[in-house]
Design a protein around this motif. Structure first.
Motif, PDB file in Angstrom:
ATOM      1  N   VAL A   9    -111.874 154.699 -18.023  1.00 13.75           N
ATOM      2  CA  VAL A   9    -111.808 155.708 -16.962  1.00 13.75           C
ATOM      3  C   VAL A   9    -111.168 155.129 -15.704  1.00 13.75           C
ATOM      4  CG1 VAL A   9    -113.166 157.250 -15.503  1.00 13.75           C
ATOM      5  CG2 VAL A   9    -113.833 156.877 -17.882  1.00 13.75           C
ATOM      6  N   VAL A  10    -111.556 153.900 -15.347  1.00 16.64           N
ATOM      7  CA  VAL A  10    -111.010 153.272 -14.141  1.00 16.64           C
ATOM      8  C   VAL A  10    -109.500 153.120 -14.251  1.00 16.64           C
ATOM      9  CG1 VAL A  10    -111.059 151.218 -12.681  1.00 16.64           C
ATOM     10  CG2 VAL A  10    -113.177 152.065 -13.702  1.00 16.64           C
ATOM     11  N   ASN A  40    -100.481 150.491 -21.239  1.00 17.70           N
ATOM     12  CA  ASN A  40    -100.137 149.092 -20.989  1.00 17.70           C
ATOM     13  C   ASN A  40    -101.299 148.332 -20.359  1.00 17.70           C
ATOM     14  OD1 ASN A  40     -98.094 146.854 -20.667  1.00 17.70           O
ATOM     15  ND2 ASN A  40     -98.602 147.196 -18.528  1.00 17.70           N
ATOM     16  N   ASN A  41    -101.911 148.926 -19.343  1.00 16.94           N
ATOM     17  CA  ASN A  41    -103.010 148.249 -18.665  1.00 16.94           C
ATOM     18  C   ASN A  41    -104.245 148.145 -19.556  1.00 16.94           C
ATOM     19  OD1 ASN A  41    -101.515 147.892 -16.317  1.00 16.94           O
ATOM     20  ND2 ASN A  41    -102.160 149.839 -15.452  1.00 16.94           N
ATOM     21  N   ALA A  42    -104.473 149.167 -20.375  1.00 15.96           N
ATOM     22  CA  ALA A  42    -105.608 149.126 -21.302  1.00 15.96           C
ATOM     23  C   ALA A  42    -105.426 148.002 -22.316  1.00 15.96           C
ATOM     24  CB  ALA A  42    -105.761 150.468 -22.008  1.00 15.96           C
ATOM     25  N   GLU A  74    -106.030 148.909 -10.010  1.00 15.55           N
ATOM     26  CA  GLU A  74    -105.524 148.465 -11.309  1.00 15.55           C
ATOM     27  C   GLU A  74    -105.812 146.985 -11.550  1.00 15.55           C
ATOM     28  OE1 GLU A  74    -101.434 149.647 -12.675  1.00 15.55           O
ATOM     29  OE2 GLU A  74    -101.084 147.509 -12.343  1.00 15.55           O
ATOM     30  N   LEU A  75    -105.485 146.154 -10.579  1.00 13.80           N
ATOM     31  CA  LEU A  75    -105.720 144.715 -10.734  1.00 13.80           C
ATOM     32  C   LEU A  75    -107.215 144.401 -10.764  1.00 13.80           C
ATOM     33  CD1 LEU A  75    -102.936 143.199  -8.475  1.00 13.80           C
ATOM     34  CD2 LEU A  75    -103.077 143.138 -10.964  1.00 13.80           C
ATOM     35  N   THR A  76    -108.006 145.155  -9.997  1.00 16.63           N
ATOM     36  CA  THR A  76    -109.450 144.930 -10.036  1.00 16.63           C
ATOM     37  C   THR A  76    -109.996 145.196 -11.431  1.00 16.63           C
ATOM     38  OG1 THR A  76    -109.682 145.515  -7.698  1.00 16.63           O
ATOM     39  CG2 THR A  76    -111.667 145.629  -9.059  1.00 16.63           C
ATOM     40  N   ALA A  77    -109.510 146.246 -12.076  1.00 20.02           N
ATOM     41  CA  ALA A  77    -109.950 146.546 -13.444  1.00 20.02           C
ATOM     42  C   ALA A  77    -109.580 145.411 -14.392  1.00 20.02           C
ATOM     43  CB  ALA A  77    -109.328 147.857 -13.918  1.00 20.02           C
ATOM     44  N   VAL A  78    -108.385 144.869 -14.238  1.00 13.44           N
ATOM     45  CA  VAL A  78    -107.962 143.737 -15.076  1.00 13.44           C
ATOM     46  C   VAL A  78    -108.824 142.509 -14.783  1.00 13.44           C
ATOM     47  CG1 VAL A  78    -106.058 142.156 -15.587  1.00 13.44           C
ATOM     48  CG2 VAL A  78    -105.612 144.596 -15.327  1.00 13.44           C
ATOM     49  N   PHE A  79    -109.135 142.288 -13.498  1.00 15.76           N
ATOM     50  CA  PHE A  79    -109.991 141.152 -13.131  1.00 15.76           C
ATOM     51  C   PHE A  79    -111.379 141.293 -13.758  1.00 15.76           C
ATOM     52  CE2 PHE A  79    -107.502 140.951  -8.881  1.00 15.76           C
ATOM     53  CZ  PHE A  79    -106.445 140.327  -9.524  1.00 15.76           C
ATOM     54  N   VAL A  80    -111.920 142.504 -13.726  1.00 14.83           N
ATOM     55  CA  VAL A  80    -113.241 142.738 -14.323  1.00 14.83           C
ATOM     56  C   VAL A  80    -113.193 142.456 -15.819  1.00 14.83           C
ATOM     57  CG1 VAL A  80    -114.948 144.511 -14.874  1.00 14.83           C
ATOM     58  CG2 VAL A  80    -113.996 144.381 -12.568  1.00 14.83           C
ATOM     59  N   GLY A  85    -114.065 152.885  -3.173  1.00 14.07           N
ATOM     60  CA  GLY A  85    -115.017 153.719  -3.898  1.00 14.07           C
ATOM     61  C   GLY A  85    -115.547 153.024  -5.140  1.00 14.07           C
ATOM     62  N   PHE A  86    -114.666 152.337  -5.862  1.00 14.80           N
ATOM     63  CA  PHE A  86    -115.101 151.613  -7.063  1.00 14.80           C
ATOM     64  C   PHE A  86    -116.056 150.484  -6.693  1.00 14.80           C
ATOM     65  CE2 PHE A  86    -114.414 148.048 -10.042  1.00 14.80           C
ATOM     66  CZ  PHE A  86    -114.939 148.638 -11.191  1.00 14.80           C
ATOM     67  N   LEU A  87    -115.718 149.717  -5.661  1.00 15.11           N
ATOM     68  CA  LEU A  87    -116.599 148.624  -5.244  1.00 15.11           C
ATOM     69  C   LEU A  87    -117.964 149.150  -4.790  1.00 15.11           C
ATOM     70  CD1 LEU A  87    -114.276 146.165  -3.272  1.00 15.11           C
ATOM     71  CD2 LEU A  87    -115.007 146.062  -5.663  1.00 15.11           C
ATOM     72  N   ALA A  88    -117.967 150.239  -4.035  1.00 15.20           N
ATOM     73  CA  ALA A  88    -119.231 150.817  -3.571  1.00 15.20           C
ATOM     74  C   ALA A  88    -120.049 151.312  -4.762  1.00 15.20           C
ATOM     75  CB  ALA A  88    -118.958 151.960  -2.600  1.00 15.20           C
ATOM     76  N   TYR A  89    -119.377 151.915  -5.713  1.00 13.05           N
ATOM     77  CA  TYR A  89    -120.038 152.410  -6.934  1.00 13.05           C
ATOM     78  C   TYR A  89    -120.722 151.268  -7.673  1.00 13.05           C
ATOM     79  CZ  TYR A  89    -119.918 153.693 -11.941  1.00 13.05           C
ATOM     80  OH  TYR A  89    -120.207 153.894 -13.266  1.00 13.05           O
TER      81      TYR A  89
END
Length: 331
Positions: free
Chosen positions: A266-267, A163-165, A219-225, A298-302
């Motif tokens: 992956v995210v 769904n998110n993909a 999840e929302l950050t991935a959608v925002f990106v 961790g994602f933001l730091a990455y």
């Protein structure tokens, strides 16, 4: 352009190029000839596409130019080095360079969602107008929490990821039109705002944020990106910038968006695992939220560390020069 005359004039060169491509070993002179014929064929393809785009001829020349490019530049098989470079350079720098867009999307989405949560939460009577009181009580007392545990965890993880993909893909690849992305974002912000507002209005603030925070941050950050990258594609068509044509700007931002799309697979898989296995687990609320915050941080730091370092080194997230499209010289 007289297409028949053009073909008759250059047919010999194309056949000669095909002959050279069919040989296993070439002399130095033949290699130089192949490179020259490849460059000419690329120019011919560009001329045909712009002046007389016959589908059969365009297809033939496209295949010929692709084969010649592979012979001239060499083909590379996927390797661990390529895989590692994607996750340490390509994906993080593409996300990093698009940060103004996805941060803007996150700000607008949060303003709508939290605004509605605050409005409905402080106006319970208004929240009760969304649906009959019995329906809202069922949502607050059972359905919202049961949603995360009513299916086996592994099945739920696959469902969430799919769904998110789909949402992320829609935001990315409809970005050139801009408005579909805005509609998807607004609908999802309203949905989050309404449900959150109802939960707050009925005194279940702890349940709402305790369940949505662990997976929702990532999840929302991935959608925002995805949405930010999609809108960036659309804007590149509107305002390509100095020194670039619209088609060049669109191609460059689209290629970077493809890197983002691959990385977000992956995210979103990670956020799906958290939603399926952590959110409905018996862990204390603070522990579940801590896991979600750790994944988000961790994602933001990455992105900031690896993406920032790659950006400072001159990386753009685009393909290497030899892997991009060929451009015919113009005056």
């Amino acid at each position: 352009m007289d297409l028949d005359a053009y073909v008759a004039e250059h047919e010999g060169e194309w056949r000669r190029l095909e002959q050279l491509l069919g040989r296993r070993r070439l002399t130095g002179q033949e290699s130089d000839e192949l490179i020259a014929l490849y460059q000419r064929a690329a120019t011919h393809l560009s001329a045909v596409q712009s002046r007389a785009p016959d589908p059969a001829l365009v297809g033939r020349l496209s295949r010929l130019v692709a084969r010649a490019r592979s012979a001239v530049t060499g083909s590379t098989a996927p390797s661990l080095v390529t895989f590692a470079r994607f996750f340490t350079v390509g994906f993080p720098v593409a996300v990093y360079r698009a940060w103004p867009w996805w941060c803007g999307v996150a700000t607008a989405f949060s303003a709508v969602a939290f605004g509605m949560i605050a409005w409905f939460g402080t106006h319970p009577a208004l929240a009760r107008q969304l649906a009959p009181d019995s329906v809202l009580k069922q949502l607050v007392e059972h359905e919202f929490a049961d949603y995360y545990s009513e299916n086996p965890s592994q099945d739920f993880a696959a469902q969430v990821w799919t769904n998110n993909a789909l949402i992320a893909a829609l935001c990315l690849f409809s970005g050139v039109l801009i408005f579909p992305v805005l509609i998807v974002l607004f609908e999802n912000a309203v949905n989050v705002g309404e449900i959150g507002g109802v939960m707050v209005a009925y005194g279940r603030t702890d349940v709402f944020f305790g369940l949505i925070t662990p997976h929702g941050l990532l999840e929302l950050t991935a959608v925002f990106v995805a949405a930010g990258a999609g809108l960036r594609i659309g804007w590149s068509w509107i305002a390509p910038g100095r020194g670039r044509t619209r088609s060049q700007a669109l191609a460059e931002t689209s290629r970077a968006a493809v890197l983002i799309a691959l990385g977000l697979v992956v995210v979103l898989a990670i956020s799906g695992v958290i939603e399926a296995f952590v959110t409905p687990s018996g862990l204390p609320t603070w522990a579940r939220i801590s896991i979600g915050v750790a994944a988000f941080a961790g994602f933001l730091a990455y992105v900031v560390v690896l993406g920032g370092r790659a950006a400072r080194a001159g990386e753009t997230g685009d393909l290497a020069v030899g892997e991009r499209e060929d451009l015919a010289p113009t005056v």
